[in-house]
Design a protein around this motif. Structure first.
Motif, PDB file in Angstrom:
ATOM      1  N   HIS A 125      34.555 -65.333 -60.493  1.00  0.00           N
ATOM      2  CA  HIS A 125      35.676 -64.398 -60.368  1.00  0.00           C
ATOM      3  C   HIS A 125      36.971 -65.117 -60.728  1.00  0.00           C
ATOM      4  O   HIS A 125      37.005 -66.342 -60.820  1.00  0.00           O
ATOM      5  N   ASP A 127      41.158 -65.418 -59.501  1.00  0.00           N
ATOM      6  CA  ASP A 127      42.095 -65.123 -58.415  1.00  0.00           C
ATOM      7  C   ASP A 127      43.335 -64.527 -59.075  1.00  0.00           C
ATOM      8  O   ASP A 127      44.108 -65.247 -59.701  1.00  0.00           O
ATOM      9  N   HIS A 181      35.746 -68.866 -61.781  1.00  0.00           N
ATOM     10  CA  HIS A 181      35.149 -69.945 -60.977  1.00  0.00           C
ATOM     11  C   HIS A 181      34.295 -69.326 -59.887  1.00  0.00           C
ATOM     12  O   HIS A 181      34.405 -68.124 -59.601  1.00  0.00           O
ATOM     13  N   ARG A 204      47.637 -70.217 -51.007  1.00  0.00           N
ATOM     14  CA  ARG A 204      48.253 -69.484 -52.102  1.00  0.00           C
ATOM     15  C   ARG A 204      49.669 -69.033 -51.741  1.00  0.00           C
ATOM     16  O   ARG A 204      49.967 -68.831 -50.568  1.00  0.00           O
TER      17      ARG A 204
HETATM   18 FE    FE Z   1      38.600 -67.912 -56.160  1.00  0.00          FE
END
Ligand code: FE
Ligand code: MD3
Length: 207
Positions: A125, A127, A181, A204
């Motif tokens: 996926h 991010d 990743h 994040r």
């Molecule tokens: Fe991720």
């Protein structure tokens, strides 16, 4: 006294491994406090599948997934209350790791906590639910080893494996920020402080 040197390995532009950068035992008490406030749960994907990883969050914003999709929320949907504040030890670790990889002034507002048991995996996926992709992502591994893989900007293609052990920190920024990743199915093993578990903390700047 001389500073302890720590290695910074550049896997590809924007993607760094800092082996054994984190003192994971020092994070354990804070992790337990966060999880008492917002317990682990398994999220649903928008297509109705249950993710095998168990998840919680701390910080101003928390990442959630359900039938409505992926997003950041200021409150834990299980309690309706704000997430536990990000422990100072978490924030300073993430900020120091980012700085070591060349990203100064990283101030995360979200920490996603993922718990992997043997058999848990995470499919490929990106991010991309954050607002500012110029900000890096910092990932901290605790407990048993995992094989992380990174592909690139397209979902399909050759993957590069990276084996992550307790205390290893990764930083993803620049071109690697939007790379696909995932994590291979966790093998059964045990760690002296964490048992047969892997934890991953993903920091994040979400908002
Ligand atoms: Fe991720
Ligand atoms: C590469 N978690 O929560 S952290 C995730 O180990 C996630 O729990 C994995 O992927 C885990 O989204 C991997 C490493 C990671 C995190 C963010 C990235 C790698 C990344 C963002 C861009 C590229």
């Amino acid at each position: 006294m001389e500073d302890l040197v720590s290695q910074v390995i550049e896997i590809c532009p924007g993607m760094y491994v800092l082996p054994d950068f984190a003192d994971t035992q020092a994070l354990k008490v804070s992790l337990q406090q966060v999880l008492e406030h917002s317990p682990l749960r398994q999220m649903q994907t928008s297509r109705g599948f249950t993710m095998s990883v168990h998840t919680s969050n701390c910080g101003t914003a928390g990442w959630v997934s359900d039938r409505s999709g992926y997003r950041y929320l200021l409150q834990d949907p299980l309690s309706g209350k704000p997430w536990h504040p990000m422990p100072e030890s978490f924030a300073s670790l993430a900020s120091r790791a980012a700085k070591s990889a060349g990203f100064g002034h990283f101030e995360p507002d979200a920490c996603l906590i993922n718990r992997y048991l043997p058999g848990t995996q995470m499919g490929a996926h990106q991010d991309r639910d954050e607002s500012d992709f110029s900000q890096p992502i910092v990932s901290v591994s605790l407990g048993i080893d995992a094989r992380f893989f990174v592909i690139g900007p397209e979902k399909r293609g050759k993957s590069t494996p990276v084996d992550l052990s307790d205390g290893d920190v990764m930083v993803f920024g620049g071109p690697a920020r939007h790379f696909y990743h995932g994590v291979r199915k966790l093998k059964d093993s045990t760690h002296p402080h964490f048992g047969a578990v892997r934890w991953n903390l993903t920091f994040r700047k979400a908002l």
